[in-house]
Motif scaffolding. Structure first.
Motif, PDB file in Angstrom:
ATOM      1  N   UNK A 243      -3.022  -5.694   7.151  1.00 58.13           N
ATOM      2  CA  UNK A 243      -2.829  -5.127   5.811  1.00 58.13           C
ATOM      3  C   UNK A 243      -1.878  -3.930   5.797  1.00 58.13           C
ATOM      4  N   UNK A 244      -1.742  -3.249   6.929  1.00 61.34           N
ATOM      5  CA  UNK A 244      -0.823  -2.106   6.979  1.00 61.34           C
ATOM      6  C   UNK A 244       0.620  -2.588   6.819  1.00 61.34           C
ATOM      7  N   UNK A 245       0.975  -3.679   7.510  1.00 58.55           N
ATOM      8  CA  UNK A 245       2.316  -4.241   7.379  1.00 58.55           C
ATOM      9  C   UNK A 245       2.559  -4.707   5.945  1.00 58.55           C
ATOM     10  N   UNK A 246       1.563  -5.357   5.368  1.00 60.39           N
ATOM     11  CA  UNK A 246       1.721  -5.850   4.002  1.00 60.39           C
ATOM     12  C   UNK A 246       1.901  -4.693   3.030  1.00 60.39           C
ATOM     13  N   UNK A 247       1.116  -3.639   3.198  1.00 60.66           N
ATOM     14  CA  UNK A 247       1.202  -2.484   2.299  1.00 60.66           C
ATOM     15  C   UNK A 247       2.526  -1.743   2.423  1.00 60.66           C
ATOM     16  N   UNK A 248       3.122  -1.780   3.621  1.00 60.72           N
ATOM     17  CA  UNK A 248       4.374  -1.052   3.834  1.00 60.72           C
ATOM     18  C   UNK A 248       5.500  -1.581   2.960  1.00 60.72           C
ATOM     19  N   UNK A 249       5.436  -2.875   2.613  1.00 64.06           N
ATOM     20  CA  UNK A 249       6.482  -3.465   1.771  1.00 64.06           C
ATOM     21  C   UNK A 249       6.203  -3.264   0.283  1.00 64.06           C
ATOM     22  N   UNK A 250       4.986  -2.864  -0.055  1.00 65.54           N
ATOM     23  CA  UNK A 250       4.588  -2.785  -1.465  1.00 65.54           C
ATOM     24  C   UNK A 250       5.477  -1.872  -2.305  1.00 65.54           C
ATOM     25  N   UNK A 251       5.903  -0.687  -1.831  1.00 68.19           N
ATOM     26  CA  UNK A 251       6.776   0.142  -2.676  1.00 68.19           C
ATOM     27  C   UNK A 251       8.101  -0.530  -3.007  1.00 68.19           C
ATOM     28  N   UNK A 252       8.672  -1.269  -2.058  1.00 63.73           N
ATOM     29  CA  UNK A 252       9.918  -1.992  -2.324  1.00 63.73           C
ATOM     30  C   UNK A 252       9.681  -3.109  -3.327  1.00 63.73           C
ATOM     31  N   UNK A 253       8.548  -3.787  -3.185  1.00 62.08           N
ATOM     32  CA  UNK A 253       8.222  -4.870  -4.103  1.00 62.08           C
ATOM     33  C   UNK A 253       7.987  -4.335  -5.513  1.00 62.08           C
ATOM     34  N   UNK A 254       7.351  -3.184  -5.597  1.00 58.47           N
ATOM     35  CA  UNK A 254       7.095  -2.586  -6.910  1.00 58.47           C
ATOM     36  C   UNK A 254       8.383  -2.132  -7.574  1.00 58.47           C
ATOM     37  N   UNK A 255       9.303  -1.579  -6.776  1.00 60.42           N
ATOM     38  CA  UNK A 255      10.534  -1.022  -7.348  1.00 60.42           C
ATOM     39  C   UNK A 255      11.573  -2.095  -7.643  1.00 60.42           C
ATOM     40  N   UNK A 256      11.692  -3.093  -6.755  1.00 64.36           N
ATOM     41  CA  UNK A 256      12.786  -4.056  -6.858  1.00 64.36           C
ATOM     42  C   UNK A 256      12.322  -5.497  -7.070  1.00 64.36           C
TER      43      UNK A 256
END
Length: 330
Positions: A243-256
């Protein structure tokens, strides 16, 4: 990270060896990645970044405005998903689909290769070019004689490529990727690390990407980042969900991320919160919408949310929507 200049963000992402990169179009792709312990020359400057290893190199130095587009993709294993962040440009018309001499590679990342000759193979779509770079006189003569003709189907030229093992160069408005590793024979396997894919049946379609890639119409990726998978190691082996790896991408997914994807997620979370049963709830009608909804269900299931069980039983048992040519290009 989301509010700094794009070149700063690109540089920070490139510095992290966990992230892989690709430049390419449907059927003609170059990929750059490096190990965390691999020796690398790194040069960062205001306009971008260069990284070179013994196996390949990348230069990120945009010459056009780039539009970031982030998404997650449904995996065919019935449980996982992956992430991608593409830096896109408006898709121009493709050039002639023939070999063209480009002179000496004055822009080579390593200075000792700037005297080598470079030839566009005419296999890229839109803003993408795939080229060969060589200082082998026989291969250079063979390519000179093939100028103006298609690369695909030229058996004698391909044999010379296998013999001389030129570098493959992928060019775009975002920069370049250079592959130094050997070209495998037709029945061989791509080496681990930087490598290329060139699939003749696909390049003739003149498509910027797979039909399942959710880049908006009229745009194409000039550079794509492939972050670590929360489900697989860097060698592609299955591992427990991280889940740490998945969460690390979340800000990029939210922004772009795609607005449609965000709407699908909101719709599904609202239905779950309201206690709706899947048999009577709305379900997306588009291919991308269905894929995104299944990813939302899988992410919730990985977090231990028992509410999604009937939803997954009804909606997440079908094969992943692909086309045969999409699978060949993956």
């Amino acid at each position: 990270m989301m509010h700094r200049p794009l070149t700063d963000m690109l540089g920070d992402l490139a510095i992290d060896p966990a992230n892989g990169w690709s430049i390419g179009s449907f059927g003609a792709v170059g990929e750059f990645m490096r190990d965390a312990t691999e020796s690398a020359s790194i040069a960062r400057h205001p306009g971008g970044i260069e990284i070179a290893t013994a196996r390949g190199a990348i230069r990120i130095a945009p010459t056009a405005d780039l539009k970031p587009v982030a998404w997650d993709s449904l995996s065919s294993d019935g449980e996982g998903w992956s992430h991608a962040l593409a830096f896109c440009v408006r898709r121009p018309e493709s050039g002639d689909r023939v070999i063209a001499a480009m002179g000496h590679d004055d822009e080579a990342i390593r200075t000792d290769e700037r005297s080598h000759r470079i030839f566009d193979l005419g296999v890229g779509c839109g803003a993408i070019r795939m080229a060969l770079r060589t200082d082998d006189p026989v291969l250079a003569d063979t390519l000179d004689n093939a100028v103006g003709n298609p690369f695909a189907g030229n058996a004698s030229l391909f044999q010379e490529v296998l013999r001389a093992q030129p570098h493959r160069i992928l060019l775009s408005p975002a920069g370049r990727i250079e592959i130094f590793q050997p070209v495998p024979p037709p029945d061989g396997k791509s080496p681990e690390g930087p490598h290329t894919h060139l699939l003749a049946p696909l390049i003739g379609k003149d498509r910027p990407h797979s039909s399942t890639t959710p880049i908006p119409e009229g745009w194409q990726s000039a550079l794509t980042m492939h972050p670590p998978s929360p489900w697989r190691t860097n060698l592609g082996e299955r591992m427990p969900f991280d889940p740490v790896i998945d969460s690390a991408f979340a800000p990029l997914l939210e922004c772009y991320g795609l607005p449609e994807d965000a709407e699908i997620e909101r719709m599904l979370l609202s239905a779950l919160s309201s206690g709706n049963t899947p048999e009577f709830a709305d379900w997306p009608e588009t291919r991308r919408g269905r894929a995104k909804a299944r990813i939302v269900l899988r992410r919730l299931a990985a977090a231990g949310d028992r509410r999604v069980r009937p939803w997954r039983f009804l909606h997440d048992h079908a094969a992943v929507d692909t086309e045969p040519e999409d699978e060949a290009a993956s």
